[in-house]
Design a protein around this motif. Structure first.
Motif, PDB file in Angstrom:
ATOM      1  N   THR A 158       0.831  -1.213   0.000  1.00 42.14           N
ATOM      2  CA  THR A 158       0.000   0.000   0.000  1.00 42.14           C
ATOM      3  C   THR A 158       0.858   1.254   0.000  1.00 42.14           C
ATOM      4  O   THR A 158       0.623   2.185  -0.783  1.00 42.14           O
ATOM      5  N   SER A 159       1.865   1.296   0.873  1.00 45.55           N
ATOM      6  CA  SER A 159       2.733   2.479   0.921  1.00 45.55           C
ATOM      7  C   SER A 159       3.629   2.562  -0.307  1.00 45.55           C
ATOM      8  O   SER A 159       3.871   3.653  -0.843  1.00 45.55           O
ATOM      9  N   MET A 160       4.129   1.426  -0.787  1.00 46.93           N
ATOM     10  CA  MET A 160       4.997   1.430  -1.968  1.00 46.93           C
ATOM     11  C   MET A 160       4.277   2.035  -3.171  1.00 46.93           C
ATOM     12  O   MET A 160       4.812   2.906  -3.871  1.00 46.93           O
ATOM     13  N   MET A 161       3.038   1.606  -3.420  1.00 53.93           N
ATOM     14  CA  MET A 161       2.320   2.092  -4.593  1.00 53.93           C
ATOM     15  C   MET A 161       1.913   3.552  -4.451  1.00 53.93           C
ATOM     16  O   MET A 161       1.758   4.259  -5.455  1.00 53.93           O
ATOM     17  N   LEU A 162       1.755   4.046  -3.237  1.00 57.12           N
ATOM     18  CA  LEU A 162       1.474   5.472  -3.054  1.00 57.12           C
ATOM     19  C   LEU A 162       2.645   6.306  -3.552  1.00 57.12           C
ATOM     20  O   LEU A 162       2.460   7.294  -4.277  1.00 57.12           O
ATOM     21  N   TRP A 163       3.874   5.916  -3.191  1.00 59.49           N
ATOM     22  CA  TRP A 163       5.055   6.652  -3.670  1.00 59.49           C
ATOM     23  C   TRP A 163       5.167   6.567  -5.197  1.00 59.49           C
ATOM     24  O   TRP A 163       5.549   7.546  -5.855  1.00 59.49           O
ATOM     25  N   VAL A 164       4.840   5.401  -5.751  1.00 58.95           N
ATOM     26  CA  VAL A 164       4.892   5.243  -7.209  1.00 58.95           C
ATOM     27  C   VAL A 164       3.929   6.208  -7.887  1.00 58.95           C
ATOM     28  O   VAL A 164       4.284   6.904  -8.855  1.00 58.95           O
ATOM     29  N   LEU A 165       2.700   6.266  -7.406  1.00 64.07           N
ATOM     30  CA  LEU A 165       1.691   7.155  -7.995  1.00 64.07           C
ATOM     31  C   LEU A 165       2.095   8.619  -7.867  1.00 64.07           C
ATOM     32  O   LEU A 165       1.914   9.408  -8.806  1.00 64.07           O
ATOM     33  N   LEU A 166       2.631   8.989  -6.715  1.00 64.42           N
ATOM     34  CA  LEU A 166       3.082  10.375  -6.533  1.00 64.42           C
ATOM     35  C   LEU A 166       4.186  10.711  -7.529  1.00 64.42           C
ATOM     36  O   LEU A 166       4.217  11.819  -8.084  1.00 64.42           O
ATOM     37  N   ALA A 187      11.853  16.657 -12.695  1.00 66.29           N
ATOM     38  CA  ALA A 187      12.319  15.302 -13.001  1.00 66.29           C
ATOM     39  C   ALA A 187      13.039  14.691 -11.804  1.00 66.29           C
ATOM     40  O   ALA A 187      12.836  13.518 -11.460  1.00 66.29           O
ATOM     41  N   ALA A 188      13.873  15.495 -11.152  1.00 68.13           N
ATOM     42  CA  ALA A 188      14.590  14.993  -9.975  1.00 68.13           C
ATOM     43  C   ALA A 188      13.623  14.679  -8.835  1.00 68.13           C
ATOM     44  O   ALA A 188      13.763  13.659  -8.149  1.00 68.13           O
ATOM     45  N   ALA A 189      12.607  15.544  -8.653  1.00 70.67           N
ATOM     46  CA  ALA A 189      11.633  15.318  -7.581  1.00 70.67           C
ATOM     47  C   ALA A 189      10.828  14.049  -7.833  1.00 70.67           C
ATOM     48  O   ALA A 189      10.606  13.240  -6.921  1.00 70.67           O
ATOM     49  N   GLY A 190      10.381  13.865  -9.093  1.00 71.49           N
ATOM     50  CA  GLY A 190       9.652  12.641  -9.410  1.00 71.49           C
ATOM     51  C   GLY A 190      10.511  11.408  -9.200  1.00 71.49           C
ATOM     52  O   GLY A 190      10.048  10.387  -8.683  1.00 71.49           O
ATOM     53  N   GLY A 191      11.792  11.505  -9.596  1.00 73.54           N
ATOM     54  CA  GLY A 191      12.692  10.383  -9.380  1.00 73.54           C
ATOM     55  C   GLY A 191      12.897  10.074  -7.910  1.00 73.54           C
ATOM     56  O   GLY A 191      12.950   8.903  -7.510  1.00 73.54           O
ATOM     57  N   LEU A 192      12.996  11.113  -7.083  1.00 74.68           N
ATOM     58  CA  LEU A 192      13.166  10.892  -5.642  1.00 74.68           C
ATOM     59  C   LEU A 192      11.935  10.211  -5.041  1.00 74.68           C
ATOM     60  O   LEU A 192      12.063   9.377  -4.138  1.00 74.68           O
ATOM     61  N   LEU A 193      10.745  10.566  -5.527  1.00 78.35           N
ATOM     62  CA  LEU A 193       9.540   9.879  -5.055  1.00 78.35           C
ATOM     63  C   LEU A 193       9.582   8.401  -5.455  1.00 78.35           C
ATOM     64  O   LEU A 193       9.215   7.524  -4.659  1.00 78.35           O
ATOM     65  N   PHE A 194      10.032   8.122  -6.670  1.00 76.31           N
ATOM     66  CA  PHE A 194      10.240   6.718  -7.052  1.00 76.31           C
ATOM     67  C   PHE A 194      11.270   6.063  -6.127  1.00 76.31           C
ATOM     68  O   PHE A 194      11.147   4.897  -5.769  1.00 76.31           O
ATOM     69  N   GLY A 195      12.301   6.835  -5.767  1.00 77.17           N
ATOM     70  CA  GLY A 195      13.316   6.306  -4.873  1.00 77.17           C
ATOM     71  C   GLY A 195      12.747   5.913  -3.516  1.00 77.17           C
ATOM     72  O   GLY A 195      13.180   4.919  -2.911  1.00 77.17           O
ATOM     73  N   LEU A 196      11.772   6.683  -3.038  1.00 77.46           N
ATOM     74  CA  LEU A 196      11.127   6.325  -1.767  1.00 77.46           C
ATOM     75  C   LEU A 196      10.317   5.035  -1.915  1.00 77.46           C
ATOM     76  O   LEU A 196      10.211   4.252  -0.966  1.00 77.46           O
ATOM     77  N   ALA A 197       9.733   4.824  -3.103  1.00 71.78           N
ATOM     78  CA  ALA A 197       9.040   3.553  -3.353  1.00 71.78           C
ATOM     79  C   ALA A 197      10.030   2.394  -3.308  1.00 71.78           C
ATOM     80  O   ALA A 197       9.746   1.339  -2.713  1.00 71.78           O
ATOM     81  N   ALA A 231      15.433   8.725 -13.552  1.00 73.25           N
ATOM     82  CA  ALA A 231      15.880   7.365 -13.232  1.00 73.25           C
ATOM     83  C   ALA A 231      17.084   7.387 -12.301  1.00 73.25           C
ATOM     84  O   ALA A 231      17.164   6.601 -11.347  1.00 73.25           O
ATOM     85  N   VAL A 232      18.020   8.275 -12.567  1.00 68.49           N
ATOM     86  CA  VAL A 232      19.198   8.387 -11.698  1.00 68.49           C
ATOM     87  C   VAL A 232      18.788   8.856 -10.302  1.00 68.49           C
ATOM     88  O   VAL A 232      19.271   8.330  -9.284  1.00 68.49           O
ATOM     89  N   SER A 233      17.883   9.835 -10.241  1.00 65.76           N
ATOM     90  CA  SER A 233      17.421  10.345  -8.939  1.00 65.76           C
ATOM     91  C   SER A 233      16.739   9.264  -8.125  1.00 65.76           C
ATOM     92  O   SER A 233      16.795   9.265  -6.889  1.00 65.76           O
ATOM     93  N   ALA A 234      16.081   8.317  -8.824  1.00 69.63           N
ATOM     94  CA  ALA A 234      15.375   7.240  -8.122  1.00 69.63           C
ATOM     95  C   ALA A 234      16.319   6.334  -7.346  1.00 69.63           C
ATOM     96  O   ALA A 234      15.898   5.654  -6.403  1.00 69.63           O
ATOM     97  N   THR A 235      17.585   6.328  -7.722  1.00 70.09           N
ATOM     98  CA  THR A 235      18.539   5.461  -7.030  1.00 70.09           C
ATOM     99  C   THR A 235      19.135   6.116  -5.781  1.00 70.09           C
ATOM    100  O   THR A 235      19.773   5.431  -4.975  1.00 70.09           O
ATOM    101  N   VAL A 236      18.916   7.423  -5.622  1.00 72.44           N
ATOM    102  CA  VAL A 236      19.591   8.152  -4.550  1.00 72.44           C
ATOM    103  C   VAL A 236      19.167   7.684  -3.152  1.00 72.44           C
ATOM    104  O   VAL A 236      20.031   7.394  -2.305  1.00 72.44           O
ATOM    105  N   PRO A 237      17.856   7.607  -2.824  1.00 76.18           N
ATOM    106  CA  PRO A 237      17.496   7.183  -1.459  1.00 76.18           C
ATOM    107  C   PRO A 237      18.057   5.814  -1.092  1.00 76.18           C
ATOM    108  O   PRO A 237      18.542   5.617   0.031  1.00 76.18           O
ATOM    109  N   TYR A 238      18.017   4.871  -2.044  1.00 73.87           N
ATOM    110  CA  TYR A 238      18.528   3.532  -1.734  1.00 73.87           C
ATOM    111  C   TYR A 238      20.037   3.559  -1.565  1.00 73.87           C
ATOM    112  O   TYR A 238      20.591   2.847  -0.706  1.00 73.87           O
TER     113      TYR A 238
END
Length: 521
Positions: A158-166, A187-197, A231-238
């Motif tokens: 549930t929480s994972m898909m919320l970050w994906v949608l955001l 683009a960076a903000a959207g990627g960071l939200l993916f990163g939280l997912a 895509a690169v930003s999505a890797t930052v949180p992990y």
């Protein structure tokens, strides 16, 4: 008064009308979703074993630190959801009781579901400019029985898909019209939200980073740098998470768990799921759940033709969401054939299915209204019937599941707290029962009279449906032979587990203790 383009036919203008402010629509959808999930709260559905598991891990970070389970560090899943649970406990207080703790986290997931449906309303309206389509999606999300089951339980999806949608909501403006201001920041903000997912569950990379890379190659070529930046930003949180773990000296533990997890994902190791040895088959499970999830399965069947239409006729933003659907479908298809397939993985496909169906429906409606006015009424009637049929099936299932209590584990635990002394040896026939009782009782698998005599085990707890479906180390015959020796103390029949029962067994004479093995849990 809503402003509508005069160039559009009346039916299309109605689709795009905004007589009601969008935030009101989103708020009403969120409120409805919350009410639907709170009806019967605490009595349905019954506690799922993984809920206790995830609650304990979340409880371990209430005061900070790395997630832990039974004293050891927990690296199987990233910590995103567990820190969310810990924050929820800090806000509203922690519960030591298993059932109360699970219910508290179910409230958290209900809130996350409310936010999710609001994001869906904004997403659908942005990509289709159709408020009625967004309303239909909101209703489907609120009542779909499978979505409801996932949101009702303390599960990570549930929480994972919320970050994906955001993330997709933030990125969509980059696909439409002229390059918006601060495009790189978006683009960076959207990627960071993916990163939280991804920081919530690793598998989210398959439905976030992969669609971005595909968009850069096939549908977003004129602005390739933007999806690549996302895509690169999505890797930052992990990456930060891995760095913190390494700095604390636990990288080897993380690496061992993650490489094992990759083998599980690829199906090289089958420990859980429908492809595991001895587990019920997927076809058997689908057949058993047809009465509950028939409407959900019908929606899923409409996904492939809908995504073909979206990829062929959709604009750049719609095609990005089509690639999201394709990524989820490919990942789930691989899991069905060879990988580790667990029921909750279907949630990753249901949400993009609903989205691409809404997009395809609006495009069909508009196309017929503009090119074939005489047939627009047929298209409108068909769309209404599809949505109405899915809602009717979902509403029927909802009424059934909420019509009577399904809280067998809660009643079982309360009975045992009242009547069975703490520390008693209890024979458990399923892992779910272990998780519910192990904090107060010595739970084990003492099968033979010698083992029972050595452990002084005088109670047995069984969930008959789990035994019948093969989710037990005991066979049905073994459980029948065991319970036949005792007296029934407690019994509850519910939708989730069938009959949940407690039996008092006579303790075998001490002569049986010779040679007793350590079969305790």
């Amino acid at each position: 008064m809503a402003v509508v383009s005069r160039a559009l036919p009346v039916s299309v203008a109605w689709l795009r009308s905004r007589a009601i402010p969008l935030w009101v629509v989103a708020g009403l959808a969120a409120a409805l979703t919350g009410v639907v999930r709170l009806v019967g709260f605490g009595q349905t559905p019954d506690v799922f074993g993984d809920e206790v598991y995830y609650w304990r891990i979340g409880h371990s970070v209430e005061s900070g630190g790395f997630p832990r389970y039974k004293g050891g560090l927990f690296f199987l899943h990233p910590p995103g959801y567990f820190y969310m649970e810990g924050g929820w406990e800090r806000l509203f207080g922690a519960h030591g009781d298993v059932i109360a703790g699970v219910q508290q986290m179910r409230l958290l997931n209900a809130v996350l579901a409310m936010i999710t449906v609001a994001v869906l309303v904004f997403l659908i309206t942005r990509v289709t400019r159709s408020v009625p389509a967004a309303v239909a999606v909101g209703l489907l999300f609120a009542f779909d029985p499978f979505v409801l089951r996932l949101n009702d339980r303390v599960l990570i999806e549930t929480s994972m898909m919320l970050w994906v949608l955001l993330g997709y909501l933030v990125l969509l403006p980059l696909t439409q019209g002229d390059r918006p201001p601060r495009a790189r920041g978006r683009a960076a903000a959207g990627g960071l939200l993916f990163g939280l997912a991804i920081l919530t569950k690793d598998v989210a990379a398959l439905i976030t980073v992969l669609p971005l890379l595909a968009a850069a190659l096939f549908t977003w070529r004129s602005r390739r740098s933007l999806p690549l930046l996302a895509a690169v930003s999505a890797t930052v949180p992990y990456a930060i998470y891995v760095g913190v773990v390494a700095a604390a000296g636990h990288f080897d533990e993380l690496w061992a768990v993650k490489t094992h997890g990759i083998r599980r994902l690829l199906g090289q190791v089958q420990e859980t799921g429908f492809n595991a040895a001895g587990a019920p088959s997927l076809s058997q499970r689908v057949t058993e759940e047809m009465s509950n999830f028939g409407g959900t399965y019908a929606l899923l069947a409409l996904g492939p033709p809908a995504v073909l239409l979206v990829l062929r006729r959709g604009n750049r933003g719609q095609r990005l969401l089509g690639l999201w659907y394709l990524s989820a479908g490919i990942a789930l298809g691989y899991a069905v054939v060879k990988g580790t397939l667990e029921e909750q993985a279907l949630y990753m496909l249901i949400l993009p299915t609903i989205v691409v169906m809404a997009i395809a429906g609006v495009r069909l409606w508009e196309g017929r209204a503009e090119r074939r006015p005489l047939r627009s009424g047929v298209a409108r009637t068909t769309a209404v019937l599809v949505v109405a049929g899915a809602l009717a099936a979902s509403g029927f299932t909802y009424a059934q599941t909420r019509s009577r209590p399904d809280d067998g584990y809660a009643q079982l635990r309360q009975y045992m707290l009242d009547h069975v002394p703490p520390g008693s040896r209890v024979i458990s026939t399923s892992g779910s029962t272990d998780l519910v009782l192990e904090d107060r009782y010595r739970v084990g698998r003492w099968r033979t009279p010698q083992e029972r005599a050595g452990a002084r085990a005088s109670y047995v707890v069984t969930t008959w449906r789990l035994v019948a479906h093969g989710y037990s180390p005991f066979t049905q015959r073994q459980v029948r032979d065991l319970t036949r020796q005792g007296d029934l103390l407690f019994s509850f029949r519910g939708r989730t587990y069938g009959t949940v029962a407690v039996y008092r067994l006579p303790v075998p004479p001490t002569a049986h203790t010779a040679g007793a093995g350590g079969a305790g849990g």
